[in-house]
Write a protein that holds these residues in place. Sequence first.
Motif, PDB file in Angstrom:
ATOM      1  N   ALA A 252       3.888  10.921   0.093  1.00 58.43           N
ATOM      2  CA  ALA A 252       5.057  10.673  -0.971  1.00 58.43           C
ATOM      3  C   ALA A 252       5.588  10.037  -1.159  1.00 58.43           C
ATOM      4  O   ALA A 252       6.168   8.899  -1.603  1.00 58.43           O
ATOM      5  CB  ALA A 252       4.376  11.406  -1.947  1.00 58.43           C
ATOM      6  N   LYS A 253       6.495  10.657  -0.351  1.00 54.72           N
ATOM      7  CA  LYS A 253       7.748  10.773   0.561  1.00 54.72           C
ATOM      8  C   LYS A 253       8.425   8.774   0.725  1.00 54.72           C
ATOM      9  O   LYS A 253       8.626   7.710   0.277  1.00 54.72           O
ATOM     10  CB  LYS A 253       8.423  10.803   1.133  1.00 54.72           C
ATOM     11  CG  LYS A 253      10.174  10.664   1.503  1.00 54.72           C
ATOM     12  CD  LYS A 253      10.661  11.535   2.177  1.00 54.72           C
ATOM     13  CE  LYS A 253      10.195  10.976   3.776  1.00 54.72           C
ATOM     14  NZ  LYS A 253      10.550   9.926   4.010  1.00 54.72           N
ATOM     15  N   GLU A 254       6.797   8.838   1.249  1.00 58.76           N
ATOM     16  CA  GLU A 254       6.858   7.199   2.623  1.00 58.76           C
ATOM     17  C   GLU A 254       6.740   6.581   1.617  1.00 58.76           C
ATOM     18  O   GLU A 254       7.335   5.003   1.650  1.00 58.76           O
ATOM     19  CB  GLU A 254       5.664   7.376   3.503  1.00 58.76           C
ATOM     20  CG  GLU A 254       6.706   8.560   4.458  1.00 58.76           C
ATOM     21  CD  GLU A 254       4.889   8.774   5.544  1.00 58.76           C
ATOM     22  OE1 GLU A 254       5.447   9.605   6.722  1.00 58.76           O
ATOM     23  OE2 GLU A 254       4.083   8.353   5.102  1.00 58.76           O
ATOM     24  N   VAL A 255       5.731   6.958   0.881  1.00 56.67           N
ATOM     25  CA  VAL A 255       5.083   5.087  -0.826  1.00 56.67           C
ATOM     26  C   VAL A 255       6.361   4.974  -1.465  1.00 56.67           C
ATOM     27  O   VAL A 255       6.178   4.243  -1.562  1.00 56.67           O
ATOM     28  CB  VAL A 255       4.008   6.029  -1.501  1.00 56.67           C
ATOM     29  CG1 VAL A 255       3.513   4.924  -2.236  1.00 56.67           C
ATOM     30  CG2 VAL A 255       2.765   7.002  -0.595  1.00 56.67           C
TER      31      VAL A 255
ATOM     32  N   GLN B 194      10.326  -3.580  -2.865  1.00 57.09           N
ATOM     33  CA  GLN B 194      11.308  -4.457  -3.612  1.00 57.09           C
ATOM     34  C   GLN B 194      12.815  -5.070  -3.661  1.00 57.09           C
ATOM     35  O   GLN B 194      13.154  -5.737  -4.547  1.00 57.09           O
ATOM     36  CB  GLN B 194      11.331  -3.113  -5.255  1.00 57.09           C
ATOM     37  CG  GLN B 194       9.912  -3.181  -6.200  1.00 57.09           C
ATOM     38  CD  GLN B 194      10.492  -1.980  -6.694  1.00 57.09           C
ATOM     39  OE1 GLN B 194      10.846  -1.193  -6.843  1.00 57.09           O
ATOM     40  NE2 GLN B 194       9.060  -1.226  -7.943  1.00 57.09           N
ATOM     41  N   GLU B 195      13.292  -4.520  -3.080  1.00 54.90           N
ATOM     42  CA  GLU B 195      14.275  -4.336  -1.983  1.00 54.90           C
ATOM     43  C   GLU B 195      14.216  -5.877  -1.270  1.00 54.90           C
ATOM     44  O   GLU B 195      14.926  -6.845  -1.926  1.00 54.90           O
ATOM     45  CB  GLU B 195      15.364  -3.858  -2.065  1.00 54.90           C
ATOM     46  CG  GLU B 195      16.770  -3.686  -1.655  1.00 54.90           C
ATOM     47  CD  GLU B 195      17.053  -2.507  -0.817  1.00 54.90           C
ATOM     48  OE1 GLU B 195      18.456  -2.783  -0.429  1.00 54.90           O
ATOM     49  OE2 GLU B 195      16.797  -1.988  -1.098  1.00 54.90           O
ATOM     50  N   PHE B 196      13.480  -6.208  -0.245  1.00 54.18           N
ATOM     51  CA  PHE B 196      13.269  -7.145   0.867  1.00 54.18           C
ATOM     52  C   PHE B 196      12.034  -7.905   0.348  1.00 54.18           C
ATOM     53  O   PHE B 196      12.512  -8.813   0.745  1.00 54.18           O
ATOM     54  CB  PHE B 196      13.204  -5.830   1.814  1.00 54.18           C
ATOM     55  CG  PHE B 196      14.023  -5.574   2.192  1.00 54.18           C
ATOM     56  CD1 PHE B 196      15.435  -5.705   2.998  1.00 54.18           C
ATOM     57  CD2 PHE B 196      13.970  -3.873   2.072  1.00 54.18           C
ATOM     58  CE1 PHE B 196      17.029  -5.168   2.375  1.00 54.18           C
ATOM     59  CE2 PHE B 196      15.096  -3.740   2.723  1.00 54.18           C
ATOM     60  CZ  PHE B 196      16.721  -3.968   2.918  1.00 54.18           C
TER      61      PHE B 196
ATOM     62  N   ASP C 133       4.503  -8.693  -1.435  1.00 50.11           N
ATOM     63  CA  ASP C 133       3.774  -8.989  -2.179  1.00 50.11           C
ATOM     64  C   ASP C 133       3.156  -8.679  -2.521  1.00 50.11           C
ATOM     65  O   ASP C 133       2.062  -8.613  -4.048  1.00 50.11           O
ATOM     66  CB  ASP C 133       3.485 -11.033  -2.417  1.00 50.11           C
ATOM     67  CG  ASP C 133       4.790 -11.562  -2.164  1.00 50.11           C
ATOM     68  OD1 ASP C 133       5.674 -10.878  -2.964  1.00 50.11           O
ATOM     69  OD2 ASP C 133       4.907 -12.761  -1.049  1.00 50.11           O
ATOM     70  N   ILE C 134       1.629  -8.430  -1.904  1.00 46.04           N
ATOM     71  CA  ILE C 134       0.306  -8.207  -1.780  1.00 46.04           C
ATOM     72  C   ILE C 134       0.282  -6.823  -2.558  1.00 46.04           C
ATOM     73  O   ILE C 134      -0.265  -6.436  -3.660  1.00 46.04           O
ATOM     74  CB  ILE C 134      -0.319  -8.053  -0.850  1.00 46.04           C
ATOM     75  CG1 ILE C 134      -0.957  -9.349  -0.087  1.00 46.04           C
ATOM     76  CG2 ILE C 134      -1.878  -7.460  -0.465  1.00 46.04           C
ATOM     77  CD1 ILE C 134      -1.097  -9.334   1.274  1.00 46.04           C
ATOM     78  N   LEU C 135       0.596  -5.583  -2.249  1.00 43.06           N
ATOM     79  CA  LEU C 135       0.841  -4.690  -2.576  1.00 43.06           C
ATOM     80  C   LEU C 135       1.786  -4.662  -4.196  1.00 43.06           C
ATOM     81  O   LEU C 135       1.332  -4.234  -5.282  1.00 43.06           O
ATOM     82  CB  LEU C 135       1.945  -3.821  -2.036  1.00 43.06           C
ATOM     83  CG  LEU C 135       1.250  -3.058  -0.536  1.00 43.06           C
ATOM     84  CD1 LEU C 135       2.449  -2.324   0.111  1.00 43.06           C
ATOM     85  CD2 LEU C 135       0.605  -2.776  -0.753  1.00 43.06           C
ATOM     86  N   GLY C 136       2.773  -6.135  -3.797  1.00 44.63           N
ATOM     87  CA  GLY C 136       3.579  -5.395  -5.744  1.00 44.63           C
ATOM     88  C   GLY C 136       2.267  -6.085  -6.990  1.00 44.63           C
ATOM     89  O   GLY C 136       2.509  -5.395  -7.686  1.00 44.63           O
ATOM     90  N   ALA C 137       1.049  -7.229  -5.826  1.00 43.80           N
ATOM     91  CA  ALA C 137      -0.036  -8.005  -7.095  1.00 43.80           C
ATOM     92  C   ALA C 137      -0.843  -6.148  -7.349  1.00 43.80           C
ATOM     93  O   ALA C 137      -0.848  -6.413  -8.990  1.00 43.80           O
ATOM     94  CB  ALA C 137      -1.032  -8.820  -6.367  1.00 43.80           C
ATOM     95  N   ALA C 138      -1.169  -5.757  -6.418  1.00 42.75           N
ATOM     96  CA  ALA C 138      -1.789  -4.997  -6.689  1.00 42.75           C
ATOM     97  C   ALA C 138      -1.249  -3.455  -7.320  1.00 42.75           C
ATOM     98  O   ALA C 138      -2.171  -3.017  -8.684  1.00 42.75           O
ATOM     99  CB  ALA C 138      -2.432  -4.142  -5.152  1.00 42.75           C
TER     100      ALA C 138
ATOM    101  N   GLU D 202       9.142   5.481  -1.404  1.00 45.17           N
ATOM    102  CA  GLU D 202      10.196   3.936   0.323  1.00 45.17           C
ATOM    103  C   GLU D 202       9.818   3.008   0.351  1.00 45.17           C
ATOM    104  O   GLU D 202      10.480   2.046   0.166  1.00 45.17           O
ATOM    105  CB  GLU D 202      10.650   5.281   1.375  1.00 45.17           C
ATOM    106  CG  GLU D 202      11.226   6.645   1.446  1.00 45.17           C
ATOM    107  CD  GLU D 202      11.459   7.421   2.840  1.00 45.17           C
ATOM    108  OE1 GLU D 202      11.049   6.977   3.938  1.00 45.17           O
ATOM    109  OE2 GLU D 202      12.886   7.736   2.823  1.00 45.17           O
ATOM    110  N   GLU D 203       8.661   2.974   0.768  1.00 48.16           N
ATOM    111  CA  GLU D 203       8.311   1.703   1.199  1.00 48.16           C
ATOM    112  C   GLU D 203       7.737   0.625  -0.563  1.00 48.16           C
ATOM    113  O   GLU D 203       8.415  -1.356   0.028  1.00 48.16           O
ATOM    114  CB  GLU D 203       6.327   1.537   1.851  1.00 48.16           C
ATOM    115  CG  GLU D 203       6.017   0.316   1.147  1.00 48.16           C
ATOM    116  CD  GLU D 203       4.852   0.372   2.490  1.00 48.16           C
ATOM    117  OE1 GLU D 203       3.771  -0.051   2.593  1.00 48.16           O
ATOM    118  OE2 GLU D 203       4.234   1.431   3.361  1.00 48.16           O
ATOM    119  N   LYS D 204       7.686   1.459  -1.039  1.00 49.34           N
ATOM    120  CA  LYS D 204       7.797   0.311  -3.145  1.00 49.34           C
ATOM    121  C   LYS D 204       9.072  -0.301  -2.729  1.00 49.34           C
ATOM    122  O   LYS D 204       9.916  -0.870  -3.492  1.00 49.34           O
ATOM    123  CB  LYS D 204       7.617   1.644  -3.633  1.00 49.34           C
ATOM    124  CG  LYS D 204       7.319   1.332  -5.227  1.00 49.34           C
ATOM    125  CD  LYS D 204       6.413   2.508  -5.627  1.00 49.34           C
ATOM    126  CE  LYS D 204       6.533   1.160  -7.514  1.00 49.34           C
ATOM    127  NZ  LYS D 204       6.548   2.238  -8.430  1.00 49.34           N
TER     128      LYS D 204
END
Length: 576
Positions: free
Chosen positions: A537-540, A548-550, A561-566, A542-544
Amino acid sequence: MAQVSAKSSPAAGAAAGKESFAALLEESFGTADSLEGTVVKGRILSIDNDMVLIDVGLKSEGRVALKEFAVPGQPVELKAGDTVEVYLERMEDKNGEAVLSREKAKREEAWTLLEKSFNDQARVTGVIFGRVKGGFTVDLNGAVAFLPGSQVDIRPVRDISPLLGTPQPFQILKMDRSRGNIVVSRRAVLEESRAEARSELVANLKEGQVLQGVVKNITDYGAFVDLGGVDGLLHVTDIAWRRINHPSEALQIGQTVTVQVIRFNPETQRISLGMKQLEADPWEGVEAKYPVQAKFKGRVTNITDYGAFVELEPGIEGLVHVSEMSWTKKNVHPGKIVSTSQEVEVMVLDVDPVKRRISLGLKQTMQNPWESFVEKFPGGTELEGEVKNITEFGLFVGLPGDIDGMVHLSDLDWNTPGEQAIQTYKKGDQVKVKVLDVDVEKERISLGIKQLAGDPFETAVAGVKKGDVVTCTVTQVTEGGIEVEVGEGFTGFIRKSDLSRDRSEQRPDRFAIGEKVDAKVTQIDRGSRKITLSIKAKEVEEEKQAMQEFGSSDSGASLGDILGAALKRKQQVGEE
């Protein structure tokens, strides 16, 4: 011939006269001699100085003591000229007087009559006048008989004085005239009369009949009452309405009692008697006299293993069961709480007039110590007490009011397991406890020792909340995950599936004991005092945050973009 005859005639006459006189004299003496040892008739010449002078037709008179003519209970009435019968013992004594006896004459007369009565099995009348070894002497109109002690009455007689000097009927058992022995029985006469009375009584006997009787024998279970030829059993439970432990408490042998025939079996002729049935039944209207919850004073009459019987009034008893005797004394014999004849106050718990039972309570008249305790020491109160007992599930601690409370294993220490923590205590230790809960109905008090201090778990997690990322140390590696230490001595657990976002990295063996790891807090369980964490959960998270930041919209379809859209699409579906 005539001369000879004439000459010899005077001599012959004289000789004949002498012979005739001698014969007469011999005949006279012979007759007199034959009278010795027989009863003869005589005429009273005079009465002087308690002696009676009697002429029996012999050459000399005889004297008989006046007392020999006496008849028991009657005055002596004799005068000169009366004819009497006497016994001729000897023709003459050294004084030349005939030896006479009135007593022996009466005895001879009596023997003749007694022999006839003996042969006819008829009763005779006699008077008991003396006591000898093994029995008594009886005067049977001049003949003296022996009455054995066992033949005086049907029942043993302690005092025979009322029978002395009174004419009584007797049955001759044995007699020997040559030895002068006669044995008589008064008991045989009574038994015969008893049998007749018994037949008449049994023929007219019926249940409910009230009779007079005499207590004949007393046993542990009752008394046998002689109803006049037939015995009936008066059971101990039918003597009185009140409790009687032994019949001798109310009856004694020889006592005359009034009884009622309860049951009568004509075939076996068994008769059951009762005394209490003649009195009013105290159980009538008992519910009104002794209402439930009312308090009364009574006397302890009997103590058993299961309780004590208390008499509320004569004939009315109730049972105080051992469980209703004391609030605090459990598994104690009732005899250690109350004593026989002690006066106690009790409360009526239940009344059953059909079964004639009243349930009483002794402890209900005293204040419930559990109620008193909860009033004085509500939950959260801190107390000090002595360790009374140690069991496999906790400590029992003595509390005010002579009651005990229990400290469960789980309430001994915050950090140490209860099985280990209890080993540090022993009976007699003084410990400080906190009242956790009081159950008055179940008579239970829950205590705690660890609650005296604040819960270090709460202190440790005071600044931690769900979603926080914390640094922890691996303390144990298992197949299902790893245990970690969070803060000061508190453990957390990371499941195997939460060890990494990457499935290939979800292997517990890639971690070493003592290794520092960062994980996200997913759950705080205050009941089990454990924290559940997740590296995944920490890794997820951090990746999120990184995406969002980069992430950039000009750089084309990147992973972010793909993760954000999903994620956005999933969020929209959830909102719909």
